[in-house]
Write a protein that holds these residues in place. Sequence first.
Motif, PDB file in Angstrom:
ATOM      1  N   VAL A   1       0.820  -1.205   0.000  1.00 29.20           N
ATOM      2  CA  VAL A   1       0.000   0.000   0.000  1.00 29.20           C
ATOM      3  C   VAL A   1       0.852   1.252   0.000  1.00 29.20           C
ATOM      4  CG1 VAL A   1      -1.706   1.275   1.307  1.00 29.20           C
ATOM      5  CG2 VAL A   1      -1.875  -1.192   1.166  1.00 29.20           C
ATOM      6  N   VAL A   2       1.850   1.265   0.878  1.00 35.60           N
ATOM      7  CA  VAL A   2       2.678   2.451   1.013  1.00 35.60           C
ATOM      8  C   VAL A   2       3.421   2.748  -0.288  1.00 35.60           C
ATOM      9  CG1 VAL A   2       4.514   3.492   2.365  1.00 35.60           C
ATOM     10  CG2 VAL A   2       2.909   1.945   3.454  1.00 35.60           C
ATOM     11  N   ALA A   3       3.671   1.715  -1.054  1.00 32.23           N
ATOM     12  CA  ALA A   3       4.422   1.900  -2.289  1.00 32.23           C
ATOM     13  C   ALA A   3       3.610   2.612  -3.357  1.00 32.23           C
ATOM     14  CB  ALA A   3       4.878   0.545  -2.819  1.00 32.23           C
ATOM     15  N   GLU A   4       2.300   2.612  -3.231  1.00 33.45           N
ATOM     16  CA  GLU A   4       1.472   3.267  -4.241  1.00 33.45           C
ATOM     17  C   GLU A   4       1.622   4.773  -4.144  1.00 33.45           C
ATOM     18  OE1 GLU A   4      -2.536   1.990  -4.050  1.00 33.45           O
ATOM     19  OE2 GLU A   4      -2.056  -0.127  -4.189  1.00 33.45           O
ATOM     20  N   SER A   5       1.624   5.474  -5.301  1.00 37.97           N
ATOM     21  CA  SER A   5       1.831   6.920  -5.308  1.00 37.97           C
ATOM     22  C   SER A   5       0.594   7.664  -4.828  1.00 37.97           C
ATOM     23  CB  SER A   5       2.219   7.377  -6.716  1.00 37.97           C
ATOM     24  OG  SER A   5       1.184   7.062  -7.637  1.00 37.97           O
ATOM     25  N   GLU A   6      -0.575   7.098  -4.996  1.00 36.01           N
ATOM     26  CA  GLU A   6      -1.806   7.751  -4.577  1.00 36.01           C
ATOM     27  C   GLU A   6      -2.609   6.744  -3.749  1.00 36.01           C
ATOM     28  OE1 GLU A   6      -2.082  10.485  -8.601  1.00 36.01           O
ATOM     29  OE2 GLU A   6      -3.628   9.020  -8.175  1.00 36.01           O
ATOM     30  N   ARG A   7      -2.343   6.755  -2.454  1.00 37.33           N
ATOM     31  CA  ARG A   7      -2.903   5.731  -1.584  1.00 37.33           C
ATOM     32  C   ARG A   7      -4.414   5.882  -1.425  1.00 37.33           C
ATOM     33  NH1 ARG A   7      -5.359   2.948   0.547  1.00 37.33           N
ATOM     34  NH2 ARG A   7      -5.079   1.581   2.331  1.00 37.33           N
ATOM     35  N   LEU A   8      -4.886   7.089  -1.138  1.00 37.93           N
ATOM     36  CA  LEU A   8      -6.308   7.390  -1.037  1.00 37.93           C
ATOM     37  C   LEU A   8      -6.620   8.600  -1.907  1.00 37.93           C
ATOM     38  CD1 LEU A   8      -7.104   7.099   2.803  1.00 37.93           C
ATOM     39  CD2 LEU A   8      -7.671   5.446   1.016  1.00 37.93           C
ATOM     40  N   ALA A   9      -7.883   8.739  -2.257  1.00 38.34           N
ATOM     41  CA  ALA A   9      -8.332   9.920  -2.994  1.00 38.34           C
ATOM     42  C   ALA A   9      -9.607  10.433  -2.343  1.00 38.34           C
ATOM     43  CB  ALA A   9      -8.583   9.590  -4.458  1.00 38.34           C
ATOM     44  N   ILE A  10      -9.689  11.742  -2.156  1.00 33.82           N
ATOM     45  CA  ILE A  10     -10.854  12.370  -1.531  1.00 33.82           C
ATOM     46  C   ILE A  10     -11.339  13.510  -2.413  1.00 33.82           C
ATOM     47  CG2 ILE A  10      -9.330  13.837  -0.115  1.00 33.82           C
ATOM     48  CD1 ILE A  10     -11.522  13.959   1.991  1.00 33.82           C
ATOM     49  N   SER A  11     -12.634  13.635  -2.550  1.00 31.16           N
ATOM     50  CA  SER A  11     -13.196  14.760  -3.297  1.00 31.16           C
ATOM     51  C   SER A  11     -13.503  15.885  -2.325  1.00 31.16           C
ATOM     52  CB  SER A  11     -14.472  14.343  -4.024  1.00 31.16           C
ATOM     53  OG  SER A  11     -15.517  14.089  -3.107  1.00 31.16           O
ATOM     54  N   CYS A  12     -13.094  17.091  -2.677  1.00 31.77           N
ATOM     55  CA  CYS A  12     -13.367  18.274  -1.852  1.00 31.77           C
ATOM     56  C   CYS A  12     -13.954  19.369  -2.727  1.00 31.77           C
ATOM     57  CB  CYS A  12     -12.094  18.811  -1.200  1.00 31.77           C
ATOM     58  SG  CYS A  12     -11.413  17.757   0.078  1.00 31.77           S
ATOM     59  N   GLY A  13     -14.823  20.164  -2.147  1.00 23.94           N
ATOM     60  CA  GLY A  13     -15.346  21.320  -2.854  1.00 23.94           C
ATOM     61  C   GLY A  13     -14.319  22.436  -2.867  1.00 23.94           C
ATOM     62  N   ALA A  14     -14.581  23.460  -3.668  1.00 28.03           N
ATOM     63  CA  ALA A  14     -13.651  24.584  -3.785  1.00 28.03           C
ATOM     64  C   ALA A  14     -14.348  25.911  -3.580  1.00 28.03           C
ATOM     65  CB  ALA A  14     -12.966  24.557  -5.149  1.00 28.03           C
ATOM     66  N   LEU A  15     -15.454  25.897  -2.810  1.00 27.20           N
ATOM     67  CA  LEU A  15     -16.194  27.124  -2.556  1.00 27.20           C
ATOM     68  C   LEU A  15     -15.450  27.938  -1.512  1.00 27.20           C
ATOM     69  CD1 LEU A  15     -18.950  28.394  -3.410  1.00 27.20           C
ATOM     70  CD2 LEU A  15     -19.914  27.393  -1.344  1.00 27.20           C
ATOM     71  N   GLY A  16     -15.085  29.180  -1.849  1.00 26.56           N
ATOM     72  CA  GLY A  16     -14.331  30.003  -0.914  1.00 26.56           C
ATOM     73  C   GLY A  16     -12.975  29.371  -0.626  1.00 26.56           C
ATOM     74  N   VAL A  17     -12.676  29.182   0.672  1.00 29.07           N
ATOM     75  CA  VAL A  17     -11.392  28.591   1.067  1.00 29.07           C
ATOM     76  C   VAL A  17     -11.533  27.092   1.345  1.00 29.07           C
ATOM     77  CG1 VAL A  17     -10.482  30.748   1.991  1.00 29.07           C
ATOM     78  CG2 VAL A  17     -11.782  29.222   3.485  1.00 29.07           C
ATOM     79  N   GLU A  18     -12.602  26.505   0.875  1.00 29.28           N
ATOM     80  CA  GLU A  18     -12.911  25.108   1.163  1.00 29.28           C
ATOM     81  C   GLU A  18     -11.782  24.169   0.744  1.00 29.28           C
ATOM     82  OE1 GLU A  18     -16.916  22.335   0.656  1.00 29.28           O
ATOM     83  OE2 GLU A  18     -16.727  24.226  -0.444  1.00 29.28           O
ATOM     84  N   LEU A  19     -11.287  24.330  -0.462  1.00 30.46           N
ATOM     85  CA  LEU A  19     -10.250  23.438  -0.963  1.00 30.46           C
ATOM     86  C   LEU A  19      -8.963  23.579  -0.162  1.00 30.46           C
ATOM     87  CD1 LEU A  19      -9.670  21.324  -3.140  1.00 30.46           C
ATOM     88  CD2 LEU A  19      -8.860  23.182  -4.615  1.00 30.46           C
ATOM     89  N   GLN A  20      -8.624  24.801   0.188  1.00 32.48           N
ATOM     90  CA  GLN A  20      -7.410  25.054   0.966  1.00 32.48           C
ATOM     91  C   GLN A  20      -7.491  24.385   2.341  1.00 32.48           C
ATOM     92  OE1 GLN A  20      -6.544  29.239   1.509  1.00 32.48           O
ATOM     93  NE2 GLN A  20      -5.281  28.841   3.306  1.00 32.48           N
ATOM     94  N   LEU A  21      -8.637  24.525   3.007  1.00 33.32           N
ATOM     95  CA  LEU A  21      -8.803  23.930   4.328  1.00 33.32           C
ATOM     96  C   LEU A  21      -8.797  22.409   4.253  1.00 33.32           C
ATOM     97  CD1 LEU A  21     -11.507  26.275   5.882  1.00 33.32           C
ATOM     98  CD2 LEU A  21      -9.078  26.204   6.417  1.00 33.32           C
ATOM     99  N   CYS A  22      -9.393  21.873   3.213  1.00 32.26           N
ATOM    100  CA  CYS A  22      -9.383  20.425   3.023  1.00 32.26           C
ATOM    101  C   CYS A  22      -7.958  19.934   2.831  1.00 32.26           C
ATOM    102  CB  CYS A  22     -10.250  20.048   1.827  1.00 32.26           C
ATOM    103  SG  CYS A  22     -10.309  18.266   1.488  1.00 32.26           S
ATOM    104  N   GLN A  23      -7.199  20.632   2.009  1.00 34.43           N
ATOM    105  CA  GLN A  23      -5.811  20.248   1.755  1.00 34.43           C
ATOM    106  C   GLN A  23      -5.002  20.242   3.044  1.00 34.43           C
ATOM    107  OE1 GLN A  23      -4.076  19.695  -1.671  1.00 34.43           O
ATOM    108  NE2 GLN A  23      -3.040  18.593  -0.015  1.00 34.43           N
ATOM    109  N   GLN A  24      -5.204  21.255   3.867  1.00 35.14           N
ATOM    110  CA  GLN A  24      -4.459  21.341   5.118  1.00 35.14           C
ATOM    111  C   GLN A  24      -4.795  20.183   6.054  1.00 35.14           C
ATOM    112  OE1 GLN A  24      -5.668  25.249   6.351  1.00 35.14           O
ATOM    113  NE2 GLN A  24      -4.113  26.296   5.128  1.00 35.14           N
ATOM    114  N   GLY A  25      -6.089  19.858   6.160  1.00 35.01           N
ATOM    115  CA  GLY A  25      -6.498  18.756   7.016  1.00 35.01           C
ATOM    116  C   GLY A  25      -5.969  17.420   6.529  1.00 35.01           C
ATOM    117  N   VAL A  26      -6.041  17.206   5.220  1.00 33.84           N
ATOM    118  CA  VAL A  26      -5.543  15.962   4.635  1.00 33.84           C
ATOM    119  C   VAL A  26      -4.032  15.843   4.819  1.00 33.84           C
ATOM    120  CG1 VAL A  26      -5.120  14.815   2.426  1.00 33.84           C
ATOM    121  CG2 VAL A  26      -7.413  15.639   2.990  1.00 33.84           C
ATOM    122  N   ASP A  27      -3.325  16.957   4.620  1.00 37.06           N
ATOM    123  CA  ASP A  27      -1.865  16.936   4.786  1.00 37.06           C
ATOM    124  C   ASP A  27      -1.491  16.577   6.223  1.00 37.06           C
ATOM    125  OD1 ASP A  27      -1.520  17.592   2.152  1.00 37.06           O
ATOM    126  OD2 ASP A  27      -1.042  19.703   2.519  1.00 37.06           O
TER     127      ASP A  27
END
Length: 421
Positions: free
Chosen positions: A17-43
Motif C-alpha cells: 500500500v505504502v508503495a502506491e503513489s496515490e494511496r487514497l483519494a478524496i473529493s473536496c469542494g472549492a467554494l471560498g477557502v474550502e479546498l485550501q482547508l481540506c488540503q491542510q487537514g488531509v496533509d
Amino acid sequence: MRRMALTLLLVWFCGSVVAESERLAISCGALGVELQLCQQGVDSWSSETGVPVKIISTPNSASERFALYQQILASRSSDIDILQIDVVWPGTLAPHLIDLSRYIGENTTRQYFTTLITNNTIDGRLVAMPWFTVAGVLYYRKDLLEQYAYTPPTTWQQLTRIARHIQNAEREAGHSRMQGFVFQAKGYEGLTCDALEWVDSFGGGTLVNHQGEVTIDNPQAIAALELASSWIGDIAPQGVLNYDEEQSRGVFQSGNAVFMRNWPYAWALGNAKDSPVRGKIGVIALPRGGKLGHHSGVLGGWQLAVSKYSKYPQLAADLVQYLTSYAEQKRRATAGSYNPTIPVLYQDADVLAATPFFGTLYESFENAVARPSRITGDQYARVSAEFYYAVHDVLAGKKSAAVALPQLQRKLERLSRDGQW
C-alpha cells in the motif's frame, strides 16, 4: 490506539500500500477557502500516518457534483475513496456507501448533532459523517444601514423597502453599480434553498410534507414568489438569474450590494484583510414573510462518506474520522467560518471570537428547515429540479407564480404516486 491500528493495517498489507503513489483519494469542494482547508487537514493526517492522499476537486454546483458522483459510483470505480456529499444525498447514494459505524463507535457519533446523524443513517447504516453544517443567513452592510438610519430588517417586505431606498440613494450619489439585494437565482440546487426559505417563511410549507403530500400550490407560496419576482430588475440585477454563491459573494464583497443571502462561509472571506467591506458586515437570521410569517433558513452542509468500491475502506474511514473530529472542526470554524457539527464547539471561546454570529444564530443553525429529501428518497433530485425550474421561470418573468405553482403541484403529484415516494 488509532495510529497503532493504522500501523498494523499497513503492515498487514505487506508494504504494497505504502508503495502506491496515490494511496487514497478524496473529493473536496472549492467554494471560498474550502479546498485550501481540506488540503491542510488531509496533509496533517498524511503526515501522521505516512499515507499519501490525492485531493480531487469537484464542481461547486451541487447539481453538477451530484451528477458526477452518480456516474462514478454507477461504474463502481475505486478512483475516489472519500466523497464530500450534500446533506440531501445520503438516501440516494446509500447503496454505494459503506457503513461507517463499523469503524466509528457510538461514543464518537453521539458528540454530533443528533439530527445530522439521523439524517445520515439510512436503514440502520451510518453512511456519512457530518463535516460542516450551514443554514442560510442574511448579510448586510452595517455602515450603510447606519448612514441611512435603518435597523436590520425582520421581514422580507422591510428588506425590499430598505434595499430600494439605499440602492437608489447610493446610485444618485455616484455609486452606479450598487445593488439592493443579491442571492442565488441560477437554475440549480442553490435556488431550491433560497426559494424554500421564501416559501417557508411565508408559511407556505416545504414542497412535500412529512406525510409525503405535495403542498406547494397554496396562497402563501404564491405570495412569497410574487414578492421575490418583483426584486428582479428592481433591487436585484437581471444578472442574478445566473448567480450562484460565489457570484453573489463577489458582488457583495466588492462593496456593490446592501444585502446578500448566503451561507456562513462568506463571513471569513468578507472580513479578510483585502476585502473592501472588512468590518462593515452584519449577519442576522433571514427575514420573516410578513407579520404572520417566521424566520426560515434552509439546512445545508456537507458530509464525508466512503465509497463501497474503495480498496481501503478502513483507512478511508480513519481519514473521515480525523477530518470530522473536534480539533479539525474547530480549526475550520476559526479559519473559514465553517459551522461545526459538534454542538459544544458553539460555546468555544476561540470559535466565537472568530465568528461571533455563531453564538447569536445558534438556534437558526440547530432548527433550520430541511429540504424534503428523506421523504422523497431517490426522487429528491427530480423534485428539486422541477421546483427550481418553476421558480426560475417565475423570477425570469416567463410565468406568474399563480400559474407556475399549480403546474408544479401536478408534476410532483405524478412523481409521488399519491404520496408514495
